[in-house]
Design a protein around this motif. Structure first.
Motif, PDB file in Angstrom:
ATOM      1  N   SER A 104       0.860  -1.183   0.000  1.00 27.40           N
ATOM      2  CA  SER A 104       0.000   0.000   0.000  1.00 27.40           C
ATOM      3  C   SER A 104       0.896   1.232   0.000  1.00 27.40           C
ATOM      4  O   SER A 104       2.037   1.193   0.463  1.00 27.40           O
ATOM      5  N   PHE A 105       0.369   2.307  -0.552  1.00 27.64           N
ATOM      6  CA  PHE A 105       1.132   3.552  -0.662  1.00 27.64           C
ATOM      7  C   PHE A 105       0.609   4.571   0.329  1.00 27.64           C
ATOM      8  O   PHE A 105      -0.599   4.789   0.424  1.00 27.64           O
ATOM      9  N   LEU A 106       1.520   5.203   1.041  1.00 24.54           N
ATOM     10  CA  LEU A 106       1.151   6.158   2.075  1.00 24.54           C
ATOM     11  C   LEU A 106       0.554   7.435   1.491  1.00 24.54           C
ATOM     12  O   LEU A 106      -0.248   8.092   2.137  1.00 24.54           O
ATOM     13  N   ASP A 107       0.915   7.781   0.266  1.00 24.28           N
ATOM     14  CA  ASP A 107       0.442   9.016  -0.354  1.00 24.28           C
ATOM     15  C   ASP A 107      -0.708   8.817  -1.340  1.00 24.28           C
ATOM     16  O   ASP A 107      -1.225   9.794  -1.882  1.00 24.28           O
ATOM     17  N   PHE A 108      -1.081   7.569  -1.602  1.00 27.19           N
ATOM     18  CA  PHE A 108      -2.149   7.260  -2.563  1.00 27.19           C
ATOM     19  C   PHE A 108      -3.076   6.208  -1.960  1.00 27.19           C
ATOM     20  O   PHE A 108      -2.712   5.038  -1.860  1.00 27.19           O
ATOM     21  N   ASP A 109      -4.278   6.620  -1.585  1.00 27.36           N
ATOM     22  CA  ASP A 109      -5.249   5.668  -1.031  1.00 27.36           C
ATOM     23  C   ASP A 109      -5.750   4.679  -2.077  1.00 27.36           C
ATOM     24  O   ASP A 109      -6.235   3.607  -1.731  1.00 27.36           O
ATOM     25  N   ASN A 110      -5.643   5.036  -3.338  1.00 27.30           N
ATOM     26  CA  ASN A 110      -6.216   4.221  -4.407  1.00 27.30           C
ATOM     27  C   ASN A 110      -5.238   3.211  -5.003  1.00 27.30           C
ATOM     28  O   ASN A 110      -5.569   2.561  -5.986  1.00 27.30           O
ATOM     29  N   ILE A 111      -4.047   3.046  -4.432  1.00 32.24           N
ATOM     30  CA  ILE A 111      -3.085   2.082  -4.975  1.00 32.24           C
ATOM     31  C   ILE A 111      -2.795   1.008  -3.940  1.00 32.24           C
ATOM     32  O   ILE A 111      -2.305   1.294  -2.848  1.00 32.24           O
ATOM     33  N   GLN A 112      -3.114  -0.229  -4.308  1.00 30.26           N
ATOM     34  CA  GLN A 112      -2.747  -1.403  -3.527  1.00 30.26           C
ATOM     35  C   GLN A 112      -2.403  -2.499  -4.508  1.00 30.26           C
ATOM     36  O   GLN A 112      -2.995  -2.587  -5.584  1.00 30.26           O
ATOM     37  N   THR A 113      -1.446  -3.324  -4.134  1.00 41.48           N
ATOM     38  CA  THR A 113      -1.079  -4.434  -4.999  1.00 41.48           C
ATOM     39  C   THR A 113      -0.530  -5.559  -4.136  1.00 41.48           C
ATOM     40  O   THR A 113      -0.541  -5.476  -2.902  1.00 41.48           O
ATOM     41  N   PHE A 114      -0.038  -6.610  -4.778  1.00 41.25           N
ATOM     42  CA  PHE A 114       0.338  -7.829  -4.089  1.00 41.25           C
ATOM     43  C   PHE A 114       1.446  -8.524  -4.866  1.00 41.25           C
ATOM     44  O   PHE A 114       1.524  -8.400  -6.082  1.00 41.25           O
ATOM     45  N   GLY A 115       2.286  -9.252  -4.165  1.00 44.94           N
ATOM     46  CA  GLY A 115       3.287 -10.086  -4.813  1.00 44.94           C
ATOM     47  C   GLY A 115       3.481 -11.370  -4.030  1.00 44.94           C
ATOM     48  O   GLY A 115       3.393 -11.381  -2.803  1.00 44.94           O
ATOM     49  N   GLU A 116       3.739 -12.448  -4.731  1.00 44.64           N
ATOM     50  CA  GLU A 116       3.994 -13.739  -4.076  1.00 44.64           C
ATOM     51  C   GLU A 116       5.314 -13.707  -3.309  1.00 44.64           C
ATOM     52  O   GLU A 116       5.451 -14.363  -2.280  1.00 44.64           O
ATOM     53  N   THR A 117       6.296 -12.952  -3.817  1.00 42.92           N
ATOM     54  CA  THR A 117       7.599 -12.793  -3.170  1.00 42.92           C
ATOM     55  C   THR A 117       7.846 -11.303  -2.951  1.00 42.92           C
ATOM     56  O   THR A 117       7.162 -10.466  -3.546  1.00 42.92           O
ATOM     57  N   MET A 118       8.836 -10.971  -2.146  1.00 47.61           N
ATOM     58  CA  MET A 118       9.177  -9.565  -1.942  1.00 47.61           C
ATOM     59  C   MET A 118       9.615  -8.931  -3.260  1.00 47.61           C
ATOM     60  O   MET A 118       9.242  -7.801  -3.570  1.00 47.61           O
TER      61      MET A 118
ATOM     62  N   GLU B 137       8.686  -9.739  -6.301  1.00 51.83           N
ATOM     63  CA  GLU B 137       7.504  -9.508  -7.122  1.00 51.83           C
ATOM     64  C   GLU B 137       6.670  -8.355  -6.565  1.00 51.83           C
ATOM     65  O   GLU B 137       6.131  -7.544  -7.323  1.00 51.83           O
ATOM     66  N   ALA B 138       6.564  -8.249  -5.252  1.00 56.79           N
ATOM     67  CA  ALA B 138       5.814  -7.146  -4.637  1.00 56.79           C
ATOM     68  C   ALA B 138       6.428  -5.798  -4.993  1.00 56.79           C
ATOM     69  O   ALA B 138       5.709  -4.837  -5.293  1.00 56.79           O
ATOM     70  N   LEU B 139       7.757  -5.717  -4.975  1.00 53.63           N
ATOM     71  CA  LEU B 139       8.429  -4.467  -5.357  1.00 53.63           C
ATOM     72  C   LEU B 139       8.196  -4.133  -6.826  1.00 53.63           C
ATOM     73  O   LEU B 139       7.955  -2.976  -7.184  1.00 53.63           O
ATOM     74  N   TYR B 140       8.245  -5.144  -7.687  1.00 56.21           N
ATOM     75  CA  TYR B 140       7.984  -4.936  -9.117  1.00 56.21           C
ATOM     76  C   TYR B 140       6.545  -4.462  -9.331  1.00 56.21           C
ATOM     77  O   TYR B 140       6.291  -3.505 -10.075  1.00 56.21           O
ATOM     78  N   MET B 141       5.605  -5.132  -8.677  1.00 61.16           N
ATOM     79  CA  MET B 141       4.194  -4.773  -8.819  1.00 61.16           C
ATOM     80  C   MET B 141       3.918  -3.379  -8.256  1.00 61.16           C
ATOM     81  O   MET B 141       3.105  -2.628  -8.789  1.00 61.16           O
ATOM     82  N   ALA B 142       4.624  -3.011  -7.174  1.00 61.07           N
ATOM     83  CA  ALA B 142       4.464  -1.684  -6.591  1.00 61.07           C
ATOM     84  C   ALA B 142       4.900  -0.602  -7.581  1.00 61.07           C
ATOM     85  O   ALA B 142       4.206   0.402  -7.762  1.00 61.07           O
TER      86      ALA B 142
END
Length: 82
Positions: free
Chosen positions: A22-36, A38-43
């Protein structure tokens, strides 16, 4: 390079884990990753896509906050967007 802070936490609701973003400055952005990784890439993908669309729609883009701490990662904004 411009960066926005994202909070990345382990997903304790799933047996197989994963990471929620989740992003601290954007309430409308959330994503997910199976690994850290992947989570960073998806972010990065989610942040840049949202900023690009919000800009095209004329929405105000917030300045990045100075958030730091456990689980907070600096996610870069692509040069052509910033």
């Amino acid at each position: 390079m411009l960066h926005y802070p994202a909070k990345i936490v382990e997903n304790s609701d799933r047996k197989d884990g994963g990471f929620l973003v989740s992003f601290l400055d954007f309430d409308n952005i959330q994503t997910f990753g199976e690994t850290m990784e992947e989570a960073l890439y998806m972010a990065e993908d989610a942040l840049n896509g949202c900023i690009e669309v919000d800009f095209e729609r004329g929405y105000e883009i917030p300045s990045p906050s100075e958030a730091k701490g456990l689980g907070v990662h600096a996610i870069p904004v692509y040069p052509h967007i910033s």
